[in-house]
Design a protein around this motif. Structure first.
Motif, PDB file in Angstrom:
ATOM      1  N   UNK A 105     -27.276  14.338   4.295  1.00 25.29           N
ATOM      2  CA  UNK A 105     -28.598  13.259   5.114  1.00 25.29           C
ATOM      3  C   UNK A 105     -29.837  13.338   4.672  1.00 25.29           C
ATOM      4  N   UNK A 106     -30.507  14.717   3.938  1.00 20.96           N
ATOM      5  CA  UNK A 106     -31.354  15.280   3.490  1.00 20.96           C
ATOM      6  C   UNK A 106     -32.424  14.825   2.630  1.00 20.96           C
ATOM      7  N   UNK A 107     -30.786  14.566   1.914  1.00 23.43           N
ATOM      8  CA  UNK A 107     -31.176  13.441   0.623  1.00 23.43           C
ATOM      9  C   UNK A 107     -31.268  12.121  -0.033  1.00 23.43           C
ATOM     10  N   UNK A 108     -30.497  11.690   1.509  1.00 24.65           N
ATOM     11  CA  UNK A 108     -31.273   9.962   2.089  1.00 24.65           C
ATOM     12  C   UNK A 108     -32.591  10.490   2.353  1.00 24.65           C
ATOM     13  N   UNK A 109     -33.546  10.505   3.108  1.00 26.72           N
ATOM     14  CA  UNK A 109     -34.814  11.154   3.354  1.00 26.72           C
ATOM     15  C   UNK A 109     -35.468  11.306   2.655  1.00 26.72           C
ATOM     16  N   UNK A 110     -35.349  12.559   1.497  1.00 29.84           N
ATOM     17  CA  UNK A 110     -36.528  12.752   1.063  1.00 29.84           C
ATOM     18  C   UNK A 110     -36.631  11.602   0.053  1.00 29.84           C
ATOM     19  N   UNK A 111     -35.372  11.352  -0.805  1.00 33.53           N
ATOM     20  CA  UNK A 111     -35.566  10.159  -1.726  1.00 33.53           C
ATOM     21  C   UNK A 111     -35.957  10.293  -2.962  1.00 33.53           C
ATOM     22  N   UNK A 112     -36.085  12.347  -3.036  1.00 32.72           N
ATOM     23  CA  UNK A 112     -36.316  13.036  -4.402  1.00 32.72           C
ATOM     24  C   UNK A 112     -35.473  12.991  -5.566  1.00 32.72           C
ATOM     25  N   UNK A 113     -36.087  13.486  -6.832  1.00 33.56           N
ATOM     26  CA  UNK A 113     -35.000  14.049  -7.721  1.00 33.56           C
ATOM     27  C   UNK A 113     -34.586  14.982  -7.583  1.00 33.56           C
ATOM     28  N   UNK A 114     -35.215  16.000  -7.364  1.00 28.95           N
ATOM     29  CA  UNK A 114     -34.486  17.203  -6.571  1.00 28.95           C
ATOM     30  C   UNK A 114     -33.110  17.119  -5.753  1.00 28.95           C
ATOM     31  N   UNK A 115     -33.404  16.345  -4.954  1.00 27.63           N
ATOM     32  CA  UNK A 115     -32.709  16.575  -3.522  1.00 27.63           C
ATOM     33  C   UNK A 115     -31.129  15.465  -4.246  1.00 27.63           C
ATOM     34  N   UNK A 116     -31.655  14.759  -5.249  1.00 30.44           N
ATOM     35  CA  UNK A 116     -30.745  14.096  -5.593  1.00 30.44           C
ATOM     36  C   UNK A 116     -29.624  14.808  -6.073  1.00 30.44           C
ATOM     37  N   UNK A 117     -30.391  15.636  -7.804  1.00 31.76           N
ATOM     38  CA  UNK A 117     -29.243  16.498  -8.311  1.00 31.76           C
ATOM     39  C   UNK A 117     -28.502  17.841  -7.322  1.00 31.76           C
ATOM     40  N   UNK A 118     -29.113  18.062  -6.607  1.00 29.93           N
ATOM     41  CA  UNK A 118     -28.781  18.823  -5.344  1.00 29.93           C
ATOM     42  C   UNK A 118     -27.028  18.593  -5.402  1.00 29.93           C
ATOM     43  N   UNK A 119     -27.303  17.373  -4.403  1.00 28.16           N
ATOM     44  CA  UNK A 119     -25.978  16.269  -4.035  1.00 28.16           C
ATOM     45  C   UNK A 119     -25.071  16.267  -4.858  1.00 28.16           C
ATOM     46  N   UNK A 120     -25.420  15.843  -6.525  1.00 30.16           N
ATOM     47  CA  UNK A 120     -24.493  15.416  -8.104  1.00 30.16           C
ATOM     48  C   UNK A 120     -23.759  17.089  -8.185  1.00 30.16           C
ATOM     49  N   UNK A 121     -24.761  18.213  -8.211  1.00 25.87           N
ATOM     50  CA  UNK A 121     -24.352  19.235  -8.433  1.00 25.87           C
ATOM     51  C   UNK A 121     -22.942  20.003  -7.322  1.00 25.87           C
ATOM     52  N   UNK A 122     -24.022  19.474  -5.681  1.00 24.61           N
ATOM     53  CA  UNK A 122     -22.145  19.487  -4.740  1.00 24.61           C
ATOM     54  C   UNK A 122     -21.418  19.214  -4.778  1.00 24.61           C
ATOM     55  N   UNK A 123     -21.740  18.090  -5.456  1.00 30.19           N
ATOM     56  CA  UNK A 123     -19.831  17.192  -5.792  1.00 30.19           C
ATOM     57  C   UNK A 123     -19.320  17.794  -6.663  1.00 30.19           C
ATOM     58  N   UNK A 124     -19.786  18.028  -7.617  1.00 28.84           N
ATOM     59  CA  UNK A 124     -19.700  18.582  -8.429  1.00 28.84           C
ATOM     60  C   UNK A 124     -18.618  19.968  -8.493  1.00 28.84           C
ATOM     61  N   UNK A 125     -18.857  20.388  -7.885  1.00 26.91           N
ATOM     62  CA  UNK A 125     -18.945  21.924  -7.068  1.00 26.91           C
ATOM     63  C   UNK A 125     -17.594  22.043  -6.139  1.00 26.91           C
ATOM     64  N   UNK A 126     -17.738  20.190  -4.929  1.00 24.68           N
ATOM     65  CA  UNK A 126     -16.272  20.376  -4.584  1.00 24.68           C
ATOM     66  C   UNK A 126     -15.118  19.964  -5.423  1.00 24.68           C
ATOM     67  N   UNK A 127     -15.971  19.116  -6.545  1.00 22.76           N
ATOM     68  CA  UNK A 127     -14.567  18.630  -7.493  1.00 22.76           C
ATOM     69  C   UNK A 127     -13.775  20.098  -7.892  1.00 22.76           C
ATOM     70  N   UNK A 128     -14.573  21.094  -8.754  1.00 19.55           N
ATOM     71  CA  UNK A 128     -14.235  22.281  -9.578  1.00 19.55           C
ATOM     72  C   UNK A 128     -13.412  22.862  -8.377  1.00 19.55           C
ATOM     73  N   UNK A 129     -13.902  22.595  -6.904  1.00 17.21           N
ATOM     74  CA  UNK A 129     -12.963  23.538  -5.889  1.00 17.21           C
ATOM     75  C   UNK A 129     -11.747  23.155  -5.741  1.00 17.21           C
ATOM     76  N   UNK A 130     -11.568  21.268  -6.080  1.00 15.21           N
ATOM     77  CA  UNK A 130      -9.900  21.190  -5.885  1.00 15.21           C
ATOM     78  C   UNK A 130      -9.544  20.650  -6.693  1.00 15.21           C
ATOM     79  N   UNK A 131      -9.603  21.447  -7.797  1.00 15.10           N
ATOM     80  CA  UNK A 131      -9.224  21.038  -8.946  1.00 15.10           C
ATOM     81  C   UNK A 131      -9.692  19.824 -10.345  1.00 15.10           C
ATOM     82  N   UNK A 132      -8.748  20.044 -10.915  1.00  8.36           N
ATOM     83  CA  UNK A 132      -9.616  18.902 -12.084  1.00  8.36           C
ATOM     84  C   UNK A 132      -9.246  17.703 -11.169  1.00  8.36           C
ATOM     85  N   UNK A 133     -10.369  17.013 -11.357  1.00  7.52           N
ATOM     86  CA  UNK A 133     -10.733  15.049 -11.115  1.00  7.52           C
ATOM     87  C   UNK A 133      -9.941  14.668 -11.885  1.00  7.52           C
ATOM     88  N   UNK A 134      -8.837  13.224 -11.637  1.00  3.01           N
ATOM     89  CA  UNK A 134      -8.023  12.831 -11.497  1.00  3.01           C
ATOM     90  C   UNK A 134      -8.859  11.234 -12.146  1.00  3.01           C
TER      91      UNK A 134
END
Length: 153
Positions: free
Chosen positions: A70-99
């Motif tokens: 929600x904060x990413x959509x509100x702020x719209x900043x580049x740093x927020x988008x990078x944080x969102x991408x890093x969070x997704x990558x960390x979640x995928x890494x925790x779940x295992x390798x992405x098929x």
């Protein structure tokens, strides 16, 4: 025969070893490190690694918890988008390798020259050491596209 108050005389020799005020900090740390034995040095290094690891873990937890979708959509900043991408990558890494992710490089296709292989003759007993190995020759073969054509026929 009092001559009156005397001014302090500067020391004539090098500073004594116990005089901490005159040694630079780097020299004092080096002297303290050199006085430690090997076991204590390992202990100091272990404590330092634990402290640095704890600081990194706390910083990472705060950084990932600070930004939500929600904060990413509100702020719209580049740093927020990078944080969102890093969070997704960390979640995928925790779940295992992405098929859905492609392999790092495509599989090799083409001719493979013959080679010698040190082959185990009893794979079931290999872990227990109940096996024998022998050098075997592997003939030339074609890997990849030619194998796929043979499978289609």
């Amino acid at each position: 025969m009092t001559d009156g108050p005397r001014s302090p005389e500067p020391p004539s020799g090098p500073p004594p070893e116990h005089d901490v005020e005159r040694k630079p900090l780097r020299r004092r740390v080096t002297d303290a490190w050199n006085r430690l034995g090997p076991a204590r040095k390992v202990g100091v290094i272990g404590v330092a690694v634990a402290v640095v690891g704890g600081v990194i873990a706390v910083t990472h937890t705060r950084a990932t918890a600070a930004v939500t979708d929600d904060e990413v959509e509100e702020s719209g900043g580049i740093l927020a988008e990078v944080a969102r991408i890093l969070n997704e990558a960390a979640a995928e890494q925790d779940d295992g390798s992405s098929p859905s992710s492609p392999p790092l490089r495509p599989p090799y296709t083409g001719d493979v020259r013959g080679y010698r292989r040190f082959q185990c003759l009893n794979p079931r007993g290999h872990a227990a050491g109940n096996c024998r190995h022998e050098w075997r020759w592997v003939d030339d073969y074609t890997k990849g596209a030619a194998e796929e054509e043979d499978a289609e026929v």
